[in-house]
Design a protein around this motif. Structure first.
Motif, short mmCIF file in Angstrom:
data_model
loop_
_atom_site.label_atom_id
_atom_site.label_comp_id
_atom_site.label_asym_id
_atom_site.label_seq_id
_atom_site.Cartn_x
_atom_site.Cartn_y
_atom_site.Cartn_z
N ARG A 23 46.39 40.81 44.13
CA ARG A 23 47.79 40.96 43.71
C ARG A 23 48.32 42.35 44.09
O ARG A 23 49.43 42.48 44.60
CB ARG A 23 47.87 40.74 42.20
CG ARG A 23 49.26 40.70 41.65
CD ARG A 23 49.26 40.44 40.16
NE ARG A 23 48.73 39.14 39.84
CZ ARG A 23 47.69 38.92 39.02
NH1 ARG A 23 47.08 39.90 38.42
NH2 ARG A 23 47.27 37.70 38.79
N ASP A 112 60.73 38.81 46.44
CA ASP A 112 60.15 37.89 45.46
C ASP A 112 58.75 38.33 45.07
O ASP A 112 58.38 38.31 43.90
CB ASP A 112 60.12 36.46 46.00
CG ASP A 112 61.50 35.89 46.24
OD1 ASP A 112 62.47 36.40 45.63
OD2 ASP A 112 61.61 34.94 47.04
N VAL A 113 57.96 38.72 46.08
CA VAL A 113 56.59 39.18 45.83
C VAL A 113 56.60 40.42 44.94
O VAL A 113 55.85 40.51 43.97
CB VAL A 113 55.87 39.45 47.16
CG1 VAL A 113 54.60 40.29 46.95
CG2 VAL A 113 55.52 38.15 47.86
N ASP A 115 58.93 41.38 42.88
CA ASP A 115 59.41 41.00 41.54
C ASP A 115 58.29 40.35 40.72
O ASP A 115 58.16 40.59 39.53
CB ASP A 115 60.60 40.05 41.62
CG ASP A 115 61.86 40.74 42.11
OD1 ASP A 115 61.90 42.00 42.11
OD2 ASP A 115 62.80 40.03 42.51
N ARG A 116 57.50 39.52 41.36
CA ARG A 116 56.43 38.79 40.66
C ARG A 116 55.18 39.62 40.42
O ARG A 116 54.52 39.45 39.38
CB ARG A 116 56.03 37.56 41.46
CG ARG A 116 57.03 36.44 41.40
CD ARG A 116 56.61 35.25 42.23
NE ARG A 116 55.27 34.77 41.91
CZ ARG A 116 54.56 34.00 42.74
NH1 ARG A 116 55.04 33.65 43.90
NH2 ARG A 116 53.36 33.60 42.38
N PHE A 117 54.82 40.51 41.35
CA PHE A 117 53.50 41.13 41.30
C PHE A 117 53.51 42.65 41.11
O PHE A 117 52.46 43.27 41.12
CB PHE A 117 52.71 40.78 42.56
CG PHE A 117 52.50 39.30 42.71
CD1 PHE A 117 51.74 38.60 41.79
CD2 PHE A 117 53.07 38.63 43.76
CE1 PHE A 117 51.54 37.24 41.92
CE2 PHE A 117 52.88 37.26 43.91
CZ PHE A 117 52.11 36.57 42.99
N SER A 118 54.66 43.27 40.97
CA SER A 118 54.67 44.73 40.75
C SER A 118 54.89 45.05 39.29
O SER A 118 55.43 44.35 38.54
CB SER A 118 55.78 45.37 41.57
OG SER A 118 55.45 45.33 42.93
#
Length: 118
Positions: A23, A112-113, A115-118
């Motif tokens: 991630r 999107d990545v 937003d989801r994984f940070s």
């Protein structure tokens, strides 16, 4: 149901802590893709370092079939490929078909990545 396209897709029984390193590597890769052209190589080198750490943190069976970029240029090229080609547990993270670069430009999936994984 057997006729569903994802029915025979291999599923990993993955503990949540096994997904932490992939991630983090994915978020760094998205950051590299979003970086300005003059800064992209430095960000790609950071993403490559985190990808290597992720590869050492996951079980060996998760590395089967992956390509491993060598150097920041190769990492940038990998960002144009689907994540399933270079990121361990990409399917478990739900990003198997995501490409972070397209024709040298960051894709909307990068935001999107992050937003989801940070």
């Amino acid at each position: 149901m057997v006729t569903d396209p994802g029915f025979f897709t291999p599923r990993w029984d993955v503990a949540a802590d096994e997904l932490d390193a992939p991630r983090t590597a994915l978020a760094a890769a998205a950051t590299a893709a979003l970086a300005a052209q003059h800064d992209r190589h430095a960000k790609a080198a950071d993403a490559l370092r985190l990808l290597r750490e992720a590869c050492f943190a996951v079980p060996p069976k998760a590395l089967v079939g992956l390509t491993f970029p060598i150097g920041s240029d190769a990492m940038i090229e990998s960002l144009a490929e689907p994540c399933r080609n270079w990121l361990p547990f990409a399917e478990s993270l739900g990003v198997a078909d995501v490409r972070l670069l397209l024709v040298g430009l960051a894709t909307p999936a990068c935001r999107d990545v992050l937003d989801r994984f940070s």
